[in-house]
Design an enzyme around this catalytic site. Structure first.
Site, short mmCIF file in Angstrom:
data_model
loop_
_atom_site.label_atom_id
_atom_site.label_comp_id
_atom_site.label_asym_id
_atom_site.label_seq_id
_atom_site.Cartn_x
_atom_site.Cartn_y
_atom_site.Cartn_z
N ASP A 257 0.71 -0.76 -0.30
CA ASP A 257 0.49 -0.09 -0.19
C ASP A 257 1.09 1.29 -0.11
O ASP A 257 2.02 1.22 0.15
CB ASP A 257 -0.86 -0.32 1.73
CG ASP A 257 -2.44 0.45 0.90
OD1 ASP A 257 -3.19 0.74 1.68
OD2 ASP A 257 -2.46 2.14 0.01
C1 GLC Z 1 -3.92 4.88 -0.77
C2 GLC Z 1 -5.14 3.32 -0.06
C3 GLC Z 1 -5.37 2.01 -1.36
C4 GLC Z 1 -5.36 2.48 -2.65
C5 GLC Z 1 -3.88 2.99 -2.31
C6 GLC Z 1 -3.44 3.81 -3.67
O1 GLC Z 1 -3.61 4.58 0.38
O2 GLC Z 1 -4.68 3.22 1.30
O3 GLC Z 1 -6.55 1.57 -0.73
O4 GLC Z 1 -5.48 1.19 -3.17
O5 GLC Z 1 -3.27 3.91 -1.87
O6 GLC Z 1 -4.26 4.47 -4.08
#
Ligand code: GLC
Length: 714
Positions: A257
């Site tokens: 993440d």
């Molecule tokens: C964010 C979220 C995740 C998302 C990622 C990319 O922090 O936690 O769900 O897919 O970043 O946007």
């Protein structure tokens, strides 16, 4: 030698780790950090994928740069969070889960995939499969609710919808099952906070949706930000390698993440970026989203903290993903895709929205009478558009969204609909409440449109007091005291703590975030053009003090008994929720009768058919969702008081009775024993057929189940 091995063999160590680097282009802002100069990094071979960018020209320009200006010309993939629509926005996942309709879940994902692919997207960071029983947690809106079976069916439907039958097709996009796992049980409902759960709870509740996603062939998985029992998920060897890779056989890409790898330092398990990178790589994380820590892997190798063989394995998985997406054969394939005509999709969005709003209470004020001539639409959500899209609305635009007011005016052209905001969604100004109340007093009925803003749920949006924000409660109380029937429409990303207001309103509709066609869908329900069919995919608490709350809790040795002080209950509140999992009204009234298993004594290995009759005792045709729960009465470990095993829909004309048939197999009776091993155990089981997890709606019967005895075959 395969194309992938050929390419890998030509790569320098720096180019290898470049393939593991996922950068944000910033067209959407979804995290705290930014990526550096993308073009330079792409040319230098330091980028394997780009996300938060869409549009044919934007994507083509960067892809061209990678193909023609980097030394080896490896294509990029492009990712985006397409959770509930790309340009056409469908109901937020928590709402759509309430449709209890896997075919609908798959269809809306399919449509989203076509629209996103036509904008150059190759991979979505969805479905979000976090089970949660805590409405304080803002991300509860992104997931399938509280039940692992619903979560597993939702996972399967979404992966099939996004990926289709051929992932290299220009209208298919890869699916990323996220966030692995258990973030929905964050301490005190606070996003990103630590999670401490038993392995049993993790395996029984939080893993099944991911197992279903892997079985459905999802090509990527994203670990959660949180730690689980002291181990950050981004460095969780037991769950990433032993469970996902070895137990489930997941061969896809594990993508971190946003900056999560570098956050291992904050978690207190890595001293610096190099150690953080080594920990994540060792756990099996293939790609580093934005943190840049993986660009330090060469140092980790030279410091003996990481092996180049592990880097090669990660690069192979990333290159295999690109190959599956068809990007080696034609890096621009999705740019050639043609999106569907928006109007046709809007009709599908309207249907999905109608099927996702839950009628919680209704004393008969709904459906609104066709002859109604003076209606007041009061509250800050009445004319809201962008908020109706909810969080994670990708390329959705508020101009495409139909507000509740728009929908009502279109549905009731001969009715004088007067709008008054009353108060803002947030803020302290109550100066207009009196005028709003005066308007209500001159109307035949009031639609009280209250709730949250879209930004009050989703990521980093936990609420310690999840009631009506701002001074909306003051407005509601004034409107409810105007002496005119009130239908309250709650637009929110979570169950709101409004039990006293629900008790006073003549009807309450939970509209969640319904997407582009929210206004038309809500008007279709309020006017009776559409009979409400949605049910709650999670338990709705009376108050924060009951959280976490869910229907599948294990019993206590002293179950609640209002007549016995020494039992498990509160002094100041009933233990029952405001609304049970599966609750939802229609404009009909369905009664269940004649619950009958095909045998009272079941031998494992044979299927058992359970039938129940459903009768529409109302005057409206309806589509009802019937739930089948099971309770293992005595087992070697305490089992939940009831567990959802099947659900089915039945359409009933007024007065009609139909038999609903369920087939149970061994998997329905199997559970994890004291050693967490799957086990079928002889014994008695209670079968419940119900309209929700409220036992008062259930018909029950007891069956015994056992292993076949040798004598059985004599
Ligand atoms: C964010 C979220 C995740 C998302 C990622 C990319 O922090 O936690 O769900 O897919 O970043 O946007």
């Amino acid at each position: 030698m395969s194309r992938i091995d050929e390419l890998l063999s030509q790569m320098t160590l720096a180019e290898k780790v470049g393939q593991l680097n996922l950068v944000t282009a910033g067209q959407a802002v979804t995290g705290p950090a930014r990526s550096g100069d993308m073009i330079e990094n792409i040319r230098a071979g330091n980028v394997g994928g780009v996300f938060n960018l869409w549009g044919k020209d934007n994507v083509a320009r960067l892809q061209q740069c990678a193909i023609e200006e980097s030394r080896l010309g490896a294509p990029l993939f492009f990712g985006l969070d397409v959770l509930h629509g790309h340009r056409t926005i469908f109901p937020a996942p928590l709402a759509e889960a309430g449709a209890f309709d896997p075919a609908l879940w798959e269809e809306t994902a399919r449509i989203a995939a076509r629209e996103a692919a036509a904008d150059g997207i190759d991979l979505t960071f969805a479905p979000m499969l976090d089970i949660s029983r805590d409405p304080r947690w803002g991300r509860i809106v992104e997931g399938p609710g509280e039940d692992p079976l619903v979560g597993a069916l939702f996972a399967r439907a979404k992966v099939r919808g996004f990926q289709g039958a051929d992932l290299s097709a220009s209208s298919a996009i890869g699916a990323t099952a996220k966030h692995f796992c258990a973030g929905g049980a964050a301490l005190a409902g606070r996003d990103y906070a630590a999670v401490d759960l038993s392995e049993r709870e993790v395996r029984e509740t939080y893993l099944p949706p991911f197992a279903a996603a892997v079985a459905a062939g999802c090509v990527a998985i994203m670990p959660a930000f949180n730690s689980l029992a002291g181990i950050p998920m981004t460095a969780h060897v037991a769950l990433l390698r032993d469970y996902l890779r070895n137990e489930l056989g997941f061969e896809g890409v594990i993508v971190s993440d946003y900056t999560a790898i570098m956050e291992l330092i904050e978690h207190g398990v890595a001293a610096d970026a190099v150690e953080a990178a080594a920990l994540a790589l060792r756990a099996g994380v293939d790609m580093d989203m934005v943190s840049g820590a993986y660009l330090r892997l060469p140092e980790a190798v030279s410091r003996g903290l990481a092996r180049e063989a592990d880097i090669d394995a990660a690069v192979r998985r990333v290159l295999r993903l690109k190959e599956k997406l068809g990007l080696f054969d034609d890096p621009h394939r999705r740019l050639k895709a043609v999106a569907d005509a928006p109007d046709a999709l809007r009709e599908r969005a309207r249907d999905a929205a109608r099927r996702s709003a839950v009628l919680l209470t209704n004393d008969g004020v709904l459906p609104l009478p066709t002859h109604i001539r003076r209606l007041a639409a009061v509250g800050p959500l009445a004319d809201a558009r962008f908020d109706m899209l909810g969080p994670w609305c990708a390329a959705g635009e508020s101009d495409n969204c139909v507000s509740i007011l728009d929908g009502l005016r279109a549905a009731l052209p001969h009715c004088e609909i007067t709008h008054h905001q009353g108060v803002a969604i947030a803020g302290d100004d109550t100066s207009s409440i009196a005028a709003a109340r005066a308007l209500c007093a001159q109307s035949e009925a009031v639609l009280l449109c209250v709730g949250e803003s879209a930004g009050m749920s989703g990521e980093a949006a936990s609420r310690a007091r999840p009631g009506l924000p701002g001074r909306q409660r003051d407005l509601a109380e004034a409107v409810l005291s105007a002496g005119v029937p009130v239908a309250m429409v709650l637009s929110s990303g979570r169950p709101l703590m409004v039990s006293d207001l629900v008790a006073r309103a003549q009807a309450t509709l939970a509209s969640w975030w319904l997407g582009d066609m929210a206004g038309h869908a809500i008007a279709d329900i309020l006017t009776g053009r559409f009979n409400p069919t949605a049910r709650l995919a999670l338990t709705w608490p009376r108050a924060v003090g009951q959280i976490p709350i869910h229907y599948a809790a294990r019993s206590s040795g002293r179950p609640p008994d209002p007549d016995n002080p020494f039992t498990s209950k509160y002094l100041d509140l009933p233990v029952e929720p405001l609304f049970h999992f599966g609750h939802g009204l229609s404009y009909a009234h369905v009664a269940l009768s004649r619950l009958r298993p095909s045998a009272d004594a079941i031998v494992f290995g044979a299927h058992v058919v359970v039938e129940v009759d459903a009768t529409n005792e109302g005057a409206h045709p309806t589509e009802e969702t019937i739930f089948l729960f099971l309770r293992d009465i005595v087992a070697s470990v305490a089992r939940p008081q009831m567990e959802l095993k099947r659900f089915a829909k039945v359409c009933l004309a007024p007065g009609e009775t139909k038999t609903v048939r369920f087939t149970l197999d061994d998997a329905c009776f199997r559970y994890l024993d004291a050693a967490l091993m799957p086990r079928l155990e002889d014994g008695a089981f209670e079968i419940l057929a119900a309209l929700s997890a409220d036992r008062r709606t259930a018909l029950t019967t007891i069956v015994t189940a056992r292993h076949a005895a040798i004598s059985d075959n004599a």
